[in-house]
Design a protein around this motif. Sequence first.
Motif, PDB file in Angstrom:
ATOM      1  N   GLY A  12       4.285  -9.595  -0.429  1.00  0.00           N
ATOM      2  CA  GLY A  12       4.183  -8.494   0.220  1.00  0.00           C
ATOM      3  C   GLY A  12       5.216  -7.858   1.670  1.00  0.00           C
ATOM      4  N   ASP A  15       5.673  -4.551  -0.402  1.00  0.00           N
ATOM      5  CA  ASP A  15       4.833  -3.467  -0.367  1.00  0.00           C
ATOM      6  C   ASP A  15       3.367  -4.572   0.085  1.00  0.00           C
ATOM      7  OD1 ASP A  15       3.489  -1.288  -0.761  1.00  0.00           O
ATOM      8  OD2 ASP A  15       4.044  -1.112  -2.644  1.00  0.00           O
ATOM      9  N   TRP A  16       2.656  -3.580   0.131  1.00  0.00           N
ATOM     10  CA  TRP A  16       0.811  -3.961   0.524  1.00  0.00           C
ATOM     11  C   TRP A  16       0.239  -4.554  -1.285  1.00  0.00           C
ATOM     12  CZ3 TRP A  16       0.200   1.593   1.673  1.00  0.00           C
ATOM     13  CH2 TRP A  16       0.662   1.900   3.198  1.00  0.00           C
ATOM     14  N   VAL A  59      -6.002   1.225   1.730  1.00  0.00           N
ATOM     15  CA  VAL A  59      -4.872   1.808   1.344  1.00  0.00           C
ATOM     16  C   VAL A  59      -5.530   3.547   1.456  1.00  0.00           C
ATOM     17  CG1 VAL A  59      -1.928   2.941   1.112  1.00  0.00           C
ATOM     18  CG2 VAL A  59      -3.164   0.672   0.851  1.00  0.00           C
ATOM     19  N   PHE A  65      -2.347   2.015   5.135  1.00  0.00           N
ATOM     20  CA  PHE A  65      -2.689   0.436   5.346  1.00  0.00           C
ATOM     21  C   PHE A  65      -4.359   0.395   6.511  1.00  0.00           C
ATOM     22  CE2 PHE A  65      -4.476  -3.390   6.129  1.00  0.00           C
ATOM     23  CZ  PHE A  65      -4.510  -4.322   5.276  1.00  0.00           C
ATOM     24  N   TRP A  98      -6.629  -3.721  -0.711  1.00  0.00           N
ATOM     25  CA  TRP A  98      -5.107  -3.584  -0.299  1.00  0.00           C
ATOM     26  C   TRP A  98      -5.251  -5.447   0.620  1.00  0.00           C
ATOM     27  CZ3 TRP A  98      -1.607  -0.942  -3.114  1.00  0.00           C
ATOM     28  CH2 TRP A  98      -1.699  -0.298  -3.604  1.00  0.00           C
ATOM     29  N   ASN A 100      -2.329  -6.454   3.150  1.00  0.00           N
ATOM     30  CA  ASN A 100      -1.013  -6.568   4.575  1.00  0.00           C
ATOM     31  C   ASN A 100      -0.292  -8.063   5.168  1.00  0.00           C
ATOM     32  OD1 ASN A 100       0.904  -4.753   5.494  1.00  0.00           O
ATOM     33  ND2 ASN A 100      -0.280  -5.128   7.418  1.00  0.00           N
TER      34      ASN A 100
END
Length: 118
Positions: A12, A15-16, A59, A65, A98, A100
């Motif tokens: 994380g 990136d997601w 996303v 996001f 996704w 986050n």
Amino acid sequence: MSAASDEIILAGLDDWVQPCQVDWAVGGAGPSTKEERLQATVEVVSQLLRDGLMEVGDVLIDKGFVPWTVGIESALMEIQRRWRALEEDHPRLGDVCWLNLTPLGEEAAQTLAVNRRR
């Protein structure tokens, strides 16, 4: 946290994170069927959400996001519903949802990264 959780929060930082990455991270633990992998993945995601380290969402091309506005239990049920609807045994990039990092998750990931370098 588990080794899989550690790998996910570290991912994380870059990136997601997607369920296919969680599926891969828990794969070494031995789940073999689609349902077993789903349950192992949901267990890791559940812990990350409950610990406040990650949030779940989608996303969108024009917004990035976008967190889901449902509680943890509803989010976990939706993840399971979407996963089970897949034709493949494993989710692919962009499937299901996704993840986050939250600010708390980013702090935990940074600490973990520093400790791993030692």
